[in-house]
Design an enzyme around this catalytic site. Structure first.
Site, PDB file in Angstrom:
ATOM      1  N   ASP A 262       0.861  -1.170   0.000  1.00  0.00           N
ATOM      2  CA  ASP A 262       0.000   0.000   0.000  1.00  0.00           C
ATOM      3  C   ASP A 262       0.907   1.233   0.000  1.00  0.00           C
ATOM      4  OD1 ASP A 262      -2.150   1.696  -0.022  1.00  0.00           O
ATOM      5  OD2 ASP A 262      -3.221   0.746   1.622  1.00  0.00           O
TER       6      ASP A 262
HETATM    7  C1  BGC Z   1      -5.021   3.303   0.145  1.00  0.00           C
HETATM    8  C2  BGC Z   1      -5.237   2.273  -0.923  1.00  0.00           C
HETATM    9  C3  BGC Z   1      -5.066   2.876  -2.290  1.00  0.00           C
HETATM   10  C4  BGC Z   1      -3.692   3.506  -2.367  1.00  0.00           C
HETATM   11  C5  BGC Z   1      -3.370   4.088  -3.724  1.00  0.00           C
HETATM   12  C6  BGC Z   1      -3.760   4.111  -0.075  1.00  0.00           C
HETATM   13  O1  BGC Z   1      -3.694   5.213   0.769  1.00  0.00           O
HETATM   14  O2  BGC Z   1      -4.993   2.681   1.405  1.00  0.00           O
HETATM   15  O3  BGC Z   1      -6.506   1.704  -0.776  1.00  0.00           O
HETATM   16  O4  BGC Z   1      -5.253   1.919  -3.273  1.00  0.00           O
HETATM   17  O5  BGC Z   1      -3.624   4.522  -1.404  1.00  0.00           O
HETATM   18  O6  BGC Z   1      -4.053   5.243  -3.971  1.00  0.00           O
END
Ligand code: BGC
Length: 720
Positions: A262
């Site tokens: 993530d």
């Molecule tokens: C979130 C994810 C997301 C990623 C990319 C993160 O802050 O937890 O769900 O896919 O950002 O934008």
């Protein structure tokens, strides 16, 4: 598409020709659209971008192609980029939030919705979405409940797998599909106190029975990637967790795609207190099996020196690179790296896409109360439309919307104005759902008094749910409760429609409402769907995918809980507690100052008709077959979501009081009946025993077929 054998041969060949820097490059993802990235791409040192383009770029496809051309034509080995973006519940055509889609109990809604999202996103140069989110969540304070499918593993598994099929199709290399990324692996939804990013403690049995199955279902449905999460799981952060990633996901389940971290979650191993510095974080991530690092550069900075030190194995790097290359091939990017720039206009917001969004919104709405006021058809001419969410095109799209646009959204006000025979008077009463002032109340009161009936649209703005948007209080924000009281005092029949990203505390609202329709954040076509339901052109059929607490103090409150040694809910008949808040002397598990039961249970939802269940029959042979007769006893056609629950009465690791095993949507004309049949294979009765082993234990099982988790025809069988 290349055959698997040919793919693996080419991966081997590429691995042999890649330098270490090129290999590490494949494991790195950066965000945004910066010209400086081209230099890295040209050198083969960047394998992926997220958010390179979006719908607001007039020439998204062209920009994507421009960067792709550098990778394919100007880098030494010509390995294409994989371009990702959060296409969570639609791209330009915004579907209801996933929690609303789950309320349909209809996987085809999720599948079609994801296919629409894929079609539109792919035409804008996007190859890969970070969805579905299948985190089980039992705490509505957590802002991200909106993005998932609620509290139940079976429902979440079905919906999640359907989304994977919708995004990827049978052939994810087709120009109208994208790769899926199942997230957030794993346990993220169990954050303490509903505080986002917080610690999770989940024993192995619970992890395997509840939190892991939706991921496994999505992997089995062919999801090409998985995202490791932010949370610390039992002391080991999930983005450095060898047990969940390498052992369970990759070895036990045989997942052959790649894992992306993530956002910065590799570097976050440092503040977690798991790693001392970026070098340790890189080692932990690669050892655990996080193949691609999103955003931060721990791998890039440290892989080489870690290899030299002997701590990092070349085999881990090669494996990670192979996985990334495999998925790039599976998505057809080697053969067709470019986006057809002319397609975006043709496929975006098409009538067909809007129709899918409308059906999803329709099926996602849940009728929670109706004293006979709904449907309005024929009964009402002058209708007052009140409330801050009656005409809030951005808010009705909900959280995690990067590409949906205000002007494409049809609000309930706009839709109701188009209903023939209705004379609509509108007054928002509050400028926004969070406004505390009462300056607009006077006009709203006047409009209400002059009407035959009132529909008031209340709830949460889009920004009140989603990532990092947890709440400690679950009442209506701002002065909405006060507005509701004032409008109710006008004495007109009152329908409340709530748009929200999570279950709210409804007690104070319910007493004023003649009818309550729960619309979640219903997306682009929420307005027409709600208008159809209010007027009776369509009938509500949604069911709650999460229990609604009667007070925040009850949380976590979920149906599939353990019984304890002193259960309050000795169901007599099913659904009626024995101890009450006024008689706390019974020494059962309960509060002395609040209900123990949720206000609305999991699976609950009304229709415009009534259904009767009878004649439950259970036969236990090789499979367990459960049959039940459902009759529409009302005067309108309707759809019932028939739910099958099971309880394993005594087991070596205690089982929940009920577990949803299956469900079917059944549509019946007035007076008509149908026999619904469920077939349970042995494996559906399995659980993870002490030590994490999957077992099916003989003994007595209770069975219920019913309209929600607290009601139903009861039967039983004995497994030998
Ligand atoms: C979130 C994810 C997301 C990623 C990319 C993160 O802050 O937890 O769900 O896919 O950002 O934008």
């Amino acid at each position: 598409m290349l055959s698997t054998k040919e793919q693996e041969r080419r991966i081997g060949q590429l691995l042999r020709s890649m330098t270490l820097a090129e290999k590490i490059g494949q494991l790195w993802q950066l965000t945004g659209c910066k010209a400086s990235y081209k230099k890295l791409i040209r050198k083969g040192q960047l394998g992926s971008l997220l958010n390179l383009t979006g719908s607001r770029d007039a020439h998204a496809g062209r920009i994507a192609n421009e960067f792709q051309r550098v990778a394919v034509e100007e880098s030494r080995l010509g390995i294409p980029l994989i371009l990702g973006r959060d296409v969570i519940h639609g791209f330009r055509t915004i579907l209801p939030i996933p929690l609303a889609q789950a309320s349909s109990f209809d996987p085809s809604v999720a599948e079609e919705g994801a296919a629409v999202a894929a079609r539109e996103a792919r035409a804008h140069g996007i190859h890969w979405t970070f969805a579905p989110m299948v985190d089980i969540s039992r705490d509505p304070r957590w802002g991200r409940v909106a993005e998932g499918c609620g509290e139940d593993p079976v429902l979440t598994s079905r919906m999640g797998a359907a989304m994977v099929r919708g995004f990827q199709g049978g052939r994810p290399d087709k120009p109208d599909r994208v790769g899926a990324c199942v997230k957030h692996y794993v346990g993220y939804g169990a954050a303490e106190g509903g505080r986002d990013y917080n610690t999770t403690w989940i024993p192995e049995g619970l992890l395997r029975d509840v939190y892991l199955p939706p991921f496994h279902a999505c992997v089995k449905a062919g999801a090409v990637t998985v995202m490791s999460a932010f949370n610390n799981l039992n002391g080991v952060p999930t983005s450095g967790n060898e047990w969940t990633l390498r052992q369970i996901l990759k070895e036990e389940w045989g997942f052959d795609g790649f894992v992306v971290s993530d956002w910065a979650s590799i570097q976050e191993l440092i503040p977690h207190g798991y790693c001392a510095d970026k070098r340790e974080a890189a080692l932990a991530g690669l050892r655990a099996g996080v193949d691609m690092e999103m955003l931060t550069d721990c791998y890039r900075e440290n892989a080489e020196s870690l290899l030299r030190s002997g701590k990092l194995k070349m085999a881990w790097i090669d494996e990670a690179v192979s996985r990334v290359l495999r998925i790039k091939m599976r998505l057809g990017l080697f053969e067709n790296p470019y986006t057809d720039e002319g397609r975006a206009a043709e496929v975006t917001l098409s009538d067909e896409n809007r129709a899918v969004a409308r059906r999803a919104a329709l099926e996602g709405c849940v009728l929670l109360k109706n004293d006979g006021l709904l449907p309005l058809a024929g009964k009402i001419r002058k209708l007052a439309v009140i409330g801050p969410l009656a005409d809030a095109p951005v808010d009705q799209m909900g959280c995690w919307v990067m590409d949906g646009q205000e002007q494409d959204t049809v609000t309930p006000l706009a839709a109701l104005r188009k209903v023939p025979g209705l004379d609509i008077r509108y007054a928002p009463g509050l400028a926004s759902a969070r406004e505390n002032g009462t300056r607009l109340f006077g006009r709203a009161r006047k409009v209400a008094r002059a009407a035959d009936a009132v529909v008031i649209f209340l709830g949460e703005e889009a920004v009140m749910s989603g990532e990092a948007h947890s709440r400690a209080f679950l009442g209506l924000p701002g002065a909405q409760q006060q507005l509701l009281r004032e409008i109710a005092a006008a004495g007109r029949p009152l329908v409340v429609v709530v748009m929200a990203g999570r279950p709210l505390e409804l007690g104070p609202l319910l007493e004023h409402a003649g009818a309550l329709l729960w619309a979640w954040h219903p997306g682009t076509m929420g307005g027409p769907a709600i208008a159809d339901l209010l007027t009776g052109k369509a009938s509500p059929s949604g069911r709650l995918p999460m229990s609604f607490p009667s007070t925040v103090g009850q949380i976590p409150v979920y149906y599939n809980k353990m019984n304890t040694g002193r259960p309050q809910e000795t169901l007599r008949p099913v659904g009626l507690p024995i101890g009450t808040p006024l008689d706390p002397s019974d020494f059962t598990t309960s509060y002395i100052d609040a209900e123990q039961r949720p206000l609305f249970p999991f699976g609950f939802g009304l229709t415009y008709t009534t259904f009767q269940y009878s004649g439950l029959k259970v036969t236990c042979g090789r499979d367990v077959v459960v049959r039940c007769c459902i009759r529409n006893t009302g005067r309108r056609a309707g759809t019932e979501v028939v739910q099958l629950y099971v309880r394993d009465v005594a087991a070596s690791r205690t089982r929940p009081i009920r577990e949803l095993k299956d469900f079917q949507r059944v549509t019946l004309k007035p007076g008509a009946s149908a026999e619904v049949e469920f077939r349970l294979v042995r494996d559906q009765l399995a659980f993870h025993g002490v030590g994490g082993r999957r077992v099916v234990e003989p003994g007595l099982f209770k069975v219920w077929v019913g309209p929600h988790a607290e009601q139903g025809q009861e039967g039983q069988f004995t497994l030998r």
